[in-house]
Scaffold this motif. Structure first.
Motif, PDB file in Angstrom:
ATOM      1  N   LYS A   1       3.759   5.452   9.559  1.00 43.19           N
ATOM      2  CA  LYS A   1       4.272   4.796  10.758  1.00 43.19           C
ATOM      3  C   LYS A   1       3.848   3.328  10.788  1.00 43.19           C
ATOM      4  O   LYS A   1       4.648   2.446  11.127  1.00 43.19           O
ATOM      5  N   PHE A   2       2.590   3.070  10.437  1.00 43.13           N
ATOM      6  CA  PHE A   2       2.109   1.692  10.394  1.00 43.13           C
ATOM      7  C   PHE A   2       2.886   0.886   9.354  1.00 43.13           C
ATOM      8  O   PHE A   2       3.275  -0.255   9.600  1.00 43.13           O
ATOM      9  N   VAL A   3       3.104   1.487   8.195  1.00 42.34           N
ATOM     10  CA  VAL A   3       3.823   0.794   7.125  1.00 42.34           C
ATOM     11  C   VAL A   3       5.233   0.444   7.567  1.00 42.34           C
ATOM     12  O   VAL A   3       5.724  -0.675   7.334  1.00 42.34           O
ATOM     13  N   ILE A   4       5.911   1.389   8.219  1.00 39.90           N
ATOM     14  CA  ILE A   4       7.271   1.147   8.691  1.00 39.90           C
ATOM     15  C   ILE A   4       7.290   0.009   9.712  1.00 39.90           C
ATOM     16  O   ILE A   4       8.125  -0.899   9.644  1.00 39.90           O
ATOM     17  N   ASN A   5       6.357   0.037  10.665  1.00 39.06           N
ATOM     18  CA  ASN A   5       6.312  -1.007  11.692  1.00 39.06           C
ATOM     19  C   ASN A   5       6.091  -2.388  11.097  1.00 39.06           C
ATOM     20  O   ASN A   5       6.804  -3.351  11.428  1.00 39.06           O
ATOM     21  N   TYR A   6       5.123  -2.496  10.201  1.00 34.87           N
ATOM     22  CA  TYR A   6       4.792  -3.807   9.656  1.00 34.87           C
ATOM     23  C   TYR A   6       5.798  -4.256   8.598  1.00 34.87           C
ATOM     24  O   TYR A   6       6.003  -5.452   8.405  1.00 34.87           O
TER      25      TYR A   6
END
Length: 245
Positions: free
Chosen positions: A207-212
């Motif tokens: 989720k963090f990877v997708i957001n950033y």
């Protein structure tokens, strides 16, 4: 790895925002400067250390998270305006700034505020993670609150996608088409956040990877458009796409 991604994204946004200050002071493309400045603030409020420090200064009730939501809304609204106008996507521009777009923004904003007020938000916690771990009604409300916060960025991203696809398939300069690819990738990444509520817990890092990834794609894409304008001396992206025919 997540912290490296967060701080590197913050540094990238901050550097680009600083580079746009002289142009903004001259009154040139101020919308682009506001986008980078807002994204920089959004990333800062997404990192645990700065978030906790800022939120405690605001009373320690996670008001910083609510501010973050509206900073993101403002940033994506500016992105929608800049991209639809830059690529001549008049239909997309109306869907962002017209009655439908304003109705979506108002509805989502109201939902975000109401859900936040229903949560027992005491105790600074980045991403409201500690509140989610409490379980009970608050944990469910946090999920609804997060989903509402992702709805408007996803809406704008889906509005932008047709124009980006048309730009990629056009005869625009390679630099602009590459920018369109990155902007489309960023739009898809934001749209994927709608699936977060049904994602298994072990997908947390993803989720963090997708957001950033979404943020970096938008930042680099807009920077390439800026570079293309400098190189070619005109707004090379402002051409009718197949979505306007």
């Amino acid at each position: 790895m997540i912290e490296v991604l967060q701080w590197s994204t913050l540094a990238t946004c901050g550097v680009v925002a600083a580079a746009r200050v002289p142009s903004a002071l001259r009154g040139e493309n101020r919308t682009v400067f506001f986008i980078f400045a807002l994204l920089t603030l959004a990333i800062l409020l997404s990192i645990e250390g700065p978030y906790v420090a800022i939120d405690r200064a605001l009373g320690g009730v996670n008001a910083a998270n609510l501010i973050l939501r509206f900073v993101i809304f403002a940033a994506i609204f500016c992105v929608g305006i800049r991209i639809t106008r830059g690529f001549g996507a008049t239909n997309g521009y109306r869907l962002v700034t017209g009655r439908i777009g304003m109705a979506v923004l108002a509805t989502v904003s109201l939902a975000v505020v109401v859900l936040f007020l229903l949560i027992d938000s005491a105790g600074s916690s980045s991403g409201l993670q500690d509140i989610s771990l409490r379980g009970g009604p608050d944990a469910m409300l946090v999920e609804y609150y997060g989903a509402a916060g992702r709805a408007y960025p996803a809406y704008v991203s889906l509005v932008l996608l047709p124009a980006m696809v048309s730009a990629v398939r056009s005869r625009l300069p390679a630099m602009v088409r590459l920018a369109a690819v990155l902007l489309a990738a960023g739009a898809v990444a934001i749209a994927l956040t709608l699936l977060f509520p049904v994602a298994p817990p072990e997908w947390g890092p993803a989720k963090f990877v997708i957001n950033y990834t979404a943020v970096l794609c938008f930042v680099v894409g807009l920077t390439l458009i800026w570079a293309a304008k400098v190189r070619y001396g005109r707004n090379v992206a402002r051409e009718k796409t197949s979505t306007e025919k």
